[in-house]
Motif scaffolding. Structure first.
Motif, mmCIF file in Angstrom:
data_model
loop_
_atom_site.group_PDB
_atom_site.id
_atom_site.type_symbol
_atom_site.label_atom_id
_atom_site.label_comp_id
_atom_site.label_asym_id
_atom_site.label_seq_id
_atom_site.Cartn_x
_atom_site.Cartn_y
_atom_site.Cartn_z
ATOM 1 N N ASN A 16 55.029 43.186 36.247
ATOM 2 C CA ASN A 16 53.911 43.570 35.385
ATOM 3 C C ASN A 16 52.589 43.326 36.112
ATOM 4 N N GLY A 17 52.578 43.762 37.368
ATOM 5 C CA GLY A 17 51.405 43.564 38.220
ATOM 6 C C GLY A 17 51.753 42.965 39.558
ATOM 7 N N TYR A 31 58.949 53.523 45.273
ATOM 8 C CA TYR A 31 59.022 54.021 43.900
ATOM 9 C C TYR A 31 57.667 53.917 43.204
ATOM 10 N N LEU A 32 56.985 52.789 43.398
ATOM 11 C CA LEU A 32 55.669 52.590 42.798
ATOM 12 C C LEU A 32 54.690 53.662 43.270
ATOM 13 N N LEU A 33 54.706 53.957 44.561
ATOM 14 C CA LEU A 33 53.825 54.999 45.091
ATOM 15 C C LEU A 33 54.118 56.339 44.432
ATOM 16 N N LEU A 76 44.560 50.190 43.698
ATOM 17 C CA LEU A 76 44.489 51.488 43.028
ATOM 18 C C LEU A 76 45.472 51.619 41.869
ATOM 19 N N PHE A 77 46.572 50.880 41.959
ATOM 20 C CA PHE A 77 47.646 51.059 40.979
ATOM 21 C C PHE A 77 48.547 49.843 41.089
ATOM 22 N N ASP A 78 49.077 49.400 39.950
ATOM 23 C CA ASP A 78 50.068 48.337 40.023
ATOM 24 C C ASP A 78 51.130 48.530 38.948
ATOM 25 N N SER A 79 52.130 47.670 39.001
ATOM 26 C CA SER A 79 53.304 47.852 38.145
ATOM 27 C C SER A 79 53.027 47.620 36.669
#
Length: 355
Positions: free
Chosen positions: A115-116, A146-148, A203-206
């Motif tokens: 969660n981050g 996968y996150l990308l 830019l982005f996280d889980s």
């Protein structure tokens, strides 16, 4: 922790099949569970060292050895090959390695989801769109990959709109300190290090894809069916450990300090990693999550990515190749080839005080 390599993933398949296909599990009284260093799995070592695992194993007249393996993917390969009765793994790797190799596997414990703790960081771009035509460094075919993919999809981009460069997790932080590497995707504690680089932007996280990167304790389905005492002992030990770990008590602080040192940091560093996870401290929390629409949709996304990247093996003609069963009996994929099962029976027993 979460390093993935396609050749290592697939190398175990034939060997494991030769050992395990058609074998019938029998009742026994000694079991071994493999784990590797990551914030969501190091509690197993605390349970071992503090005698919690032994207490629960003794209750059911069995022996459970908690075994640390230094290489994450190798631990899953060894489980797949029959060297362990259980292993800690993400849902993606549980699907792509043992289940895709024909090993019927049950997710006995759903411990948490990222969660981050996983993120995408850039020195230059201030938005995901700024990565177009750029090169992102990451551990290829890992949850970072996968996150990308999920990050790009959120703004209508695809992987073909940029370049992906494989790099080992051991080299990623030092590489980010050079001028050549401008963008990376990784997990904690590496994420914290690259994010602290002057001028870097996350830019982005889980936390933006809740439930997608799940941390599980897996066991062989046949072994669990023949030895329900194993399921009861593992679940009992895990949630007793969780009750200590979350507590605002001297015992809880000592536990977090112990796990921080074990993880190569300290109590504060370990607590920071816990903050980047949605921990299911109580069994009912795990039961509620794995029965949610959120969990179902997340697993569908994971299997689509796994198929697209060839992680389900050469015989997979579609994402439906491996059947995935959920607690209510719903099956995602091939009903004739169910090899990954989310079973909440034992967690539900824990929630009801029936262990």
């Amino acid at each position: 922790m979460k390093t993935s390599d396609l050749s290592k993933r697939l190398a175990a398949a034939v060997f494991a099949a030769s050992l395990s296909t058609g074998a019938s599990a029998q009742q026994k009284d000694s079991f071994s569970i493999a784990w590797t260093i990551y914030a969501g799995w190091v509690p197993w070592q605390y349970a071992e060292d503090q005698g919690i695992m032994k207490k629960w194993a003794d209750k059911y007249d069995i022996q459970v050895d908690i075994v640390q393996v230094n290489d994450y993917i190798e631990s899953i390969n060894q489980y797949t090959a029959g060297q362990f009765d259980g292993v800690t793994a993400t849902s993606m790797d549980g699907l792509a390695i043992p289940s895709a190799s024909g090993i019927d596997t049950t997710a006995l414990i759903v411990g948490d989801y990222s969660n981050g703790n996983d993120g995408l960081v850039s020195k230059d771009a201030t938005s995901i769109g700024g990565l177009e035509d750029e090169t992102v460094y990451l551990v290829e075919l890992s949850v970072s990959h996968y996150l990308l993919a999920r990050a790009l999809a959120s703004v209508g981009l695809e992987e073909r709109d940029l370049s992906v460069m494989n790099i080992s997790d051991a080299d990623l932080v030092s590489a980010f300190q050079t001028d050549d590497v401008r963008h990376v995707a990784t997990w904690n504690p590496l994420l914290t290090e690259v994010e602290s680089f002057p001028g870097a932007t996350k830019l982005f996280d889980s936390s933006q894809i809740p439930g997608h990167i799940k941390d599980l304790t897996l066991v062989k389905t046949e072994t669990l069916a023949a030895n329900p005492k194993l399921g009861k002992a593992l679940v009992g030990a895990w949630y007793e450990t969780m009750s200590i770990l979350e507590s605002d008590t001297p015992e809880g602080e000592d536990a977090r300090a112990f796990l921080g040192e074990l993880s190569g940091t300290d109590q504060q560093g370990y607590e920071a990693q816990l903050a980047g996870m949605k921990m299911f401290w109580e069994p009912q929390m795990s039961v509620d999550f794995i029965n949610s629409e959120e969990a179902f949709a997340a697993m569908d996304s994971v299997r689509q990515f796994s198929f697209d990247k060839g992680l389900l093996g050469q015989g997979a003609m579609s994402p439906d190749f491996v059947g995935i069963e959920f607690p209510d009996g719903t099956i995602m994929g091939d009903e004739g080839n169910v090899k990954l099962r989310f079973n909440d029976d034992y967690m539900a027993m824990g929630a009801a005080g029936e262990l």
